[in-house]
Motif scaffolding. Structure first.
Motif, short mmCIF file in Angstrom:
data_model
loop_
_atom_site.label_atom_id
_atom_site.label_comp_id
_atom_site.label_asym_id
_atom_site.label_seq_id
_atom_site.Cartn_x
_atom_site.Cartn_y
_atom_site.Cartn_z
N GLY A 1 0.95 -1.08 0.12
CA GLY A 1 0.11 0.07 -0.06
C GLY A 1 0.72 1.28 -0.01
N GLY A 2 0.23 2.51 -0.68
CA GLY A 2 1.11 3.59 -0.63
C GLY A 2 0.47 4.52 -1.52
N SER A 3 0.80 5.71 -1.26
CA SER A 3 0.61 6.78 -2.09
C SER A 3 1.02 6.86 -3.58
CB SER A 3 0.70 8.35 -1.53
OG SER A 3 0.40 8.47 -0.21
N PHE A 4 2.18 6.13 -3.65
CA PHE A 4 2.64 6.11 -5.12
C PHE A 4 2.58 7.59 -5.67
CE2 PHE A 4 1.28 1.77 -3.96
CZ PHE A 4 2.37 1.17 -4.19
N TRP B 1 0.00 -7.11 -5.32
CA TRP B 1 -1.06 -5.83 -5.53
C TRP B 1 -0.16 -4.51 -4.98
CZ3 TRP B 1 -6.76 -7.60 -4.30
CH2 TRP B 1 -7.21 -8.54 -4.93
N TRP B 2 -0.38 -3.49 -5.87
CA TRP B 2 -0.19 -2.23 -5.44
C TRP B 2 -1.40 -1.73 -5.04
CZ3 TRP B 2 4.05 0.71 -9.00
CH2 TRP B 2 5.00 0.05 -8.75
N LEU B 3 -1.53 -1.21 -3.75
CA LEU B 3 -2.89 -0.63 -3.33
C LEU B 3 -2.61 0.90 -3.28
CD1 LEU B 3 -4.02 -2.87 -0.41
CD2 LEU B 3 -4.58 -3.15 -2.73
N VAL B 4 -3.04 1.51 -4.41
CA VAL B 4 -2.72 2.96 -4.54
C VAL B 4 -3.94 3.83 -3.71
CG1 VAL B 4 -2.64 4.88 -6.15
CG2 VAL B 4 -1.89 2.53 -6.91
N THR B 5 -3.44 4.23 -2.62
CA THR B 5 -4.52 4.69 -1.63
C THR B 5 -4.77 6.26 -2.09
OG1 THR B 5 -4.71 5.43 0.64
CG2 THR B 5 -2.30 5.77 -0.25
N PRO B 6 -6.06 6.42 -1.79
CA PRO B 6 -6.57 7.78 -2.29
C PRO B 6 -5.86 8.85 -1.55
CG PRO B 6 -8.48 6.45 -1.61
CD PRO B 6 -7.13 5.71 -1.28
N THR C 1 -12.15 2.79 2.01
CA THR C 1 -11.72 2.80 3.22
C THR C 1 -10.40 3.72 3.24
OG1 THR C 1 -10.26 1.03 2.08
CG2 THR C 1 -12.09 0.41 3.43
N ARG C 2 -10.07 4.23 4.48
CA ARG C 2 -9.12 5.15 4.63
C ARG C 2 -7.87 4.56 5.20
NH1 ARG C 2 -9.46 10.84 8.17
NH2 ARG C 2 -7.54 11.65 7.23
N TYR C 3 -8.21 3.60 6.07
CA TYR C 3 -6.96 2.95 6.84
C TYR C 3 -6.78 1.54 6.46
CZ TYR C 3 -8.01 7.17 9.74
OH TYR C 3 -8.17 8.32 10.24
N THR C 4 -5.62 1.08 6.56
CA THR C 4 -5.19 -0.07 6.14
C THR C 4 -5.85 -1.39 7.03
OG1 THR C 4 -2.73 0.62 5.79
CG2 THR C 4 -3.14 -1.89 6.30
N ASP D 1 11.35 1.92 6.49
CA ASP D 1 11.01 3.16 6.72
C ASP D 1 9.53 3.22 7.41
OD1 ASP D 1 10.25 2.48 4.36
OD2 ASP D 1 9.89 4.74 3.75
N ASN D 2 8.67 2.42 7.07
CA ASN D 2 6.96 2.27 7.69
C ASN D 2 7.02 1.52 8.79
OD1 ASN D 2 5.59 3.74 5.66
ND2 ASN D 2 5.83 2.29 4.18
#
Length: 200
Positions: free
Chosen positions: A18-21, A45-50, A89-92, A115-116
């Motif tokens: 997951g990430g903003s990318f 999967w790359w989860l491109v977050t809003p 959804t907003r949170y992992t 880093d995360n």
């Protein structure tokens, strides 16, 4: 919602990055290829977050980031997904709950850079994440020591799988996590934005 929920066979192992990318870069590509191999994943999967709740400034548009991700990541087992935007959804932790309910017989692994892990304890319901899905941590330049000394790493030190056994992570019962060192491209979305090489 058909596009949001692709078909997955029961028993498959799927890594979630997951990430903003914002923007996606070759560091994301390299970490993905390493994760597929080191954690023996069927898909990633790359989860491109809003948007990232921990960041003040909003990212570039979803369309821009999704398009850039598809341009840079070419692998038959890597999927670029906007499923968080579709789910709302907003949170992992929320996203993982939805995915585990939708795919009860699929083994998900949450993936992150070291880093995360260093500030993972600031994430909403971070203990719930570690208690429900295995977590794979891939070392990035300059973050190895702070990540290994982080509150999350210390709290779950008994559940750590040695790097030499990383291929069993995806089929381990949570809580389980594994920290692996992999060659990294020294690329940063923040640095790319600072140089002015990325704008919406």
């Amino acid at each position: 919602m058909r596009n949001a929920f692709p078909f997955l066979r029961p028993g498959m192992t799927v890594g979630l990055l997951g990430g903003s990318f914002d923007p996606p870069h070759h560091g994301h590509v390299q970490i993905s290829l390493a994760a597929l191999k080191r954690f023996n994943l069927d898909q990633l999967w790359w989860l491109v977050t809003p948007g990232n709740p921990l960041k003040e400034n909003p990212p570039a548009s979803m369309a821009r980031r999704m398009g850039a991700a598809r341009e840079i990541m070419h692998h038959p087992r890597v999927r670029i997904s906007d499923i968080e935007a579709r789910l709302g959804t907003r949170y992992t932790a929320e996203t993982l709950r939805h995915l585990r309910k939708t795919y009860p017989h699929v083994r998900f692994v949450w993936l992150m850079g070291a880093d995360n892990l260093a500030h993972f304890h600031r994430w909403k319901d971070w203990r719930n994440i570690l208690d429900t899905v295995p977590v794979g941590v891939l070392a990035r330049p300059g973050e190895r020591i702070s990540a290994r000394l982080s509150p999350a790493a210390r709290s779950y030190r008994a559940d750590r799988i040695p790097a030499s056994q990383s291929q069993r992570l995806a089929r381990a019962d949570a809580p389980a996590w594994c920290f692996v060192n992999v060659p990294m491209v020294d690329a940063s979305s923040t640095e790319i934005r600072r140089r002015g090489d990325w704008s919406d």
